[in-house]
Design a protein around this motif. Structure first.
Motif, PDB file in Angstrom:
ATOM      1  N   LYS A   1       0.822  -1.206   0.000  1.00  0.00           N
ATOM      2  CA  LYS A   1       0.000   0.000   0.000  1.00  0.00           C
ATOM      3  C   LYS A   1       0.856   1.257   0.000  1.00  0.00           C
ATOM      4  CE  LYS A   1      -3.867   2.211   2.431  1.00  0.00           C
ATOM      5  NZ  LYS A   1      -4.797   2.120   3.581  1.00  0.00           N
ATOM      6  N   ASN A   2       2.039   1.192   0.601  1.00  0.00           N
ATOM      7  CA  ASN A   2       2.928   2.348   0.643  1.00  0.00           C
ATOM      8  C   ASN A   2       3.567   2.623  -0.717  1.00  0.00           C
ATOM      9  OD1 ASN A   2       2.398   2.633   3.381  1.00  0.00           O
ATOM     10  ND2 ASN A   2       4.171   1.403   3.990  1.00  0.00           N
ATOM     11  N   LEU A   3       3.612   1.600  -1.579  1.00  0.00           N
ATOM     12  CA  LEU A   3       4.230   1.759  -2.892  1.00  0.00           C
ATOM     13  C   LEU A   3       3.217   2.103  -3.972  1.00  0.00           C
ATOM     14  CD1 LEU A   3       6.861  -1.120  -3.161  1.00  0.00           C
ATOM     15  CD2 LEU A   3       7.302   1.319  -2.927  1.00  0.00           C
ATOM     16  N   ILE A   4       2.039   1.482  -3.911  1.00  0.00           N
ATOM     17  CA  ILE A   4       1.053   1.665  -4.989  1.00  0.00           C
ATOM     18  C   ILE A   4      -0.305   2.065  -4.393  1.00  0.00           C
ATOM     19  CG2 ILE A   4       2.198   0.199  -6.679  1.00  0.00           C
ATOM     20  CD1 ILE A   4       0.291  -2.087  -5.818  1.00  0.00           C
ATOM     21  N   PRO A   5      -0.377   3.167  -3.648  1.00  0.00           N
ATOM     22  CA  PRO A   5      -1.637   3.537  -2.984  1.00  0.00           C
ATOM     23  C   PRO A   5      -2.795   3.751  -3.948  1.00  0.00           C
ATOM     24  CG  PRO A   5      -0.076   5.373  -2.980  1.00  0.00           C
ATOM     25  CD  PRO A   5       0.691   4.160  -3.402  1.00  0.00           C
ATOM     26  N   ASP A   6      -2.514   4.270  -5.141  1.00  0.00           N
ATOM     27  CA  ASP A   6      -3.588   4.546  -6.093  1.00  0.00           C
ATOM     28  C   ASP A   6      -4.209   3.274  -6.665  1.00  0.00           C
ATOM     29  OD1 ASP A   6      -3.213   7.243  -5.759  1.00  0.00           O
ATOM     30  OD2 ASP A   6      -1.884   7.450  -7.483  1.00  0.00           O
ATOM     31  N   ALA A   7      -3.520   2.149  -6.493  1.00  0.00           N
ATOM     32  CA  ALA A   7      -4.032   0.898  -7.060  1.00  0.00           C
ATOM     33  C   ALA A   7      -4.836   0.079  -6.059  1.00  0.00           C
ATOM     34  CB  ALA A   7      -2.867   0.052  -7.577  1.00  0.00           C
ATOM     35  N   MET A   8      -4.802   0.485  -4.800  1.00  0.00           N
ATOM     36  CA  MET A   8      -5.477  -0.295  -3.775  1.00  0.00           C
ATOM     37  C   MET A   8      -6.994  -0.102  -3.854  1.00  0.00           C
ATOM     38  SD  MET A   8      -2.713  -1.557  -2.723  1.00  0.00           S
ATOM     39  CE  MET A   8      -3.389  -2.594  -1.433  1.00  0.00           C
ATOM     40  N   ASN A   9      -7.699  -1.179  -3.634  1.00  0.00           N
ATOM     41  CA  ASN A   9      -9.163  -1.153  -3.617  1.00  0.00           C
ATOM     42  C   ASN A   9      -9.767  -0.682  -4.926  1.00  0.00           C
ATOM     43  OD1 ASN A   9      -9.153  -1.921  -0.829  1.00  0.00           O
ATOM     44  ND2 ASN A   9      -8.723   0.222  -0.298  1.00  0.00           N
ATOM     45  N   ARG A  10      -9.056  -0.898  -6.020  1.00  0.00           N
ATOM     46  CA  ARG A  10      -9.577  -0.557  -7.345  1.00  0.00           C
ATOM     47  C   ARG A  10     -10.122  -1.821  -8.001  1.00  0.00           C
ATOM     48  NH1 ARG A  10      -7.044   3.970  -9.790  1.00  0.00           N
ATOM     49  NH2 ARG A  10      -8.011   3.309 -11.746  1.00  0.00           N
TER      50      ARG A  10
ATOM     51  N   VAL B   1      -8.122  -4.544 -10.509  1.00  0.00           N
ATOM     52  CA  VAL B   1      -6.661  -4.516 -10.351  1.00  0.00           C
ATOM     53  C   VAL B   1      -6.260  -5.720  -9.503  1.00  0.00           C
ATOM     54  CG1 VAL B   1      -4.657  -3.173  -9.644  1.00  0.00           C
ATOM     55  CG2 VAL B   1      -6.694  -2.015 -10.494  1.00  0.00           C
ATOM     56  N   GLY B   2      -5.974  -6.811 -10.178  1.00  0.00           N
ATOM     57  CA  GLY B   2      -5.666  -8.050  -9.481  1.00  0.00           C
ATOM     58  C   GLY B   2      -4.188  -8.205  -9.180  1.00  0.00           C
ATOM     59  N   GLY B   3      -3.830  -9.410  -8.758  1.00  0.00           N
ATOM     60  CA  GLY B   3      -2.462  -9.664  -8.311  1.00  0.00           C
ATOM     61  C   GLY B   3      -1.413  -9.467  -9.375  1.00  0.00           C
ATOM     62  N   TRP B   4      -1.702  -9.924 -10.610  1.00  0.00           N
ATOM     63  CA  TRP B   4      -0.701  -9.797 -11.671  1.00  0.00           C
ATOM     64  C   TRP B   4      -0.448  -8.337 -11.995  1.00  0.00           C
ATOM     65  CZ3 TRP B   4      -1.424  -9.280 -17.409  1.00  0.00           C
ATOM     66  CH2 TRP B   4      -0.222  -9.480 -18.106  1.00  0.00           C
TER      67      TRP B   4
END
Length: 290
Positions: free
Chosen positions: A72-81, A84-87
């Protein structure tokens, strides 16, 4: 030449069980990586998995400079989108770490990679330039066309591109790529890459555009005319062995002796998403990793 490593990792049981498979990666690094020195080895995980992963990998912390990072500290904009899966997160993480990596280069790992030959930093970074293994763009044409569309450049589909994980990336170039993406339309670089995913206003949704971290990196660097400034280019395998396993059929017929004792390319992939039972994988690999 200084070198770091990054491994996106999730604690999971069942399915591909990539976490258990990653232990084979670490075993291989201990066996064959005595002369391979990492400034840092970044393990990027979901926050809820971090304590379990740290505990499970404690054995390897004595030999490798492991540093655990909350994704979450690296890709905050991608969280809970949505969508946007694991890959996709793995790809974003491999770009995002350039902001915290202190070395000139870093190597990307997945849980299904193995080191199978004794190597040193000098084998991977020659005269200050990191090895880059070519692969023709026709192998995965949609990735190259989509990445070119995002960057607004010509994909030059009749030319060579680069292979996938493991790969060695030039830290400052990845930083420059992210800055370029952020400046294109005034969004963060992550939001620029995720325009085709839910989460932004519907007016900004676009037709899904395929891309990968490597096709973006290679096209960006190539269009700057700087590929050969930071990479030693190789048309034949120099990082990822042709003896890698890409399917369950491959695995059933696979003879590790050829890969480990006859093939001199350092890294091997036994693809985790093919659901090869971890017990079968351990049985085949244990004579070469113990």
């Amino acid at each position: 030449m200084n070198l770091s490593a990054v491994l996106p990792l999730k604690f999971e049981k069942g399915k591909t069980n990539s976490f258990e498979q990653c232990k084979l990666l670490f075993q291989s690094l201990l066996k064959f990586g005595q002369n391979l020195h990492f400034e840092e080895f970044l393990v990027v995980t979901p926050k809820q998995d971090m304590a379990s992963i740290e505990q499970e990998l404690e054995l390897y912390s004595a030999h490798l400079p492991l540093r655990f990072i909350d994704e979450k500290n690296l890709i905050p904009d991608a969280m809970n989108r949505k969508g946007v899966g694991g890959w996709r997160k793995q790809q974003l993480i491999k770009l995002a770490v350039s902001s915290i990596v202190r070395s000139t280069y870093y190597i990307t790992f997945d849980a299904d990679v193995l080191l199978k030959n004794t190597i040193s930093n000098e084998d991977l970074i020659i005269n200050g330039k990191a090895l880059l293994q070519h692969q023709h763009k026709s192998v995965r044409p949609l990735w190259w066309k989509g990445s070119a569309e995002i960057l607004k450049v010509d994909p030059e589909m009749d030319t060579l591109g680069m292979n996938v994980t493991p790969a060695i990336l030039h830290t400052q170039t990845v930083q420059n790529l992210k800055n370029h993406l952020s400046q294109m339309e005034g969004r963060t670089w992550i939001n620029q890459l995720l325009l085709s995913y839910h989460g932004l206003p519907k007016s900004l949704w676009k037709k899904s555009i395929p891309w990968t971290e490597y096709s973006l990196y290679y096209l960006f660097l190539s269009n700057l005319g700087k590929l050969e400034e930071v990479h030693q280019l190789a048309k034949k395998p120099v990082l990822v062995s042709s003896k890698s396993v890409w399917s369950t059929v491959d695995f059933d017929q696979w003879d590790p002796t050829i890969a480990f004792q006859q093939d001199k390319v350092p890294f091997l992939v036994v693809q985790s998403n093919k659901q090869i039972p971890i017990e079968n994988l351990r049985d085949k690999l244990s004579p070469y990793l113990n």
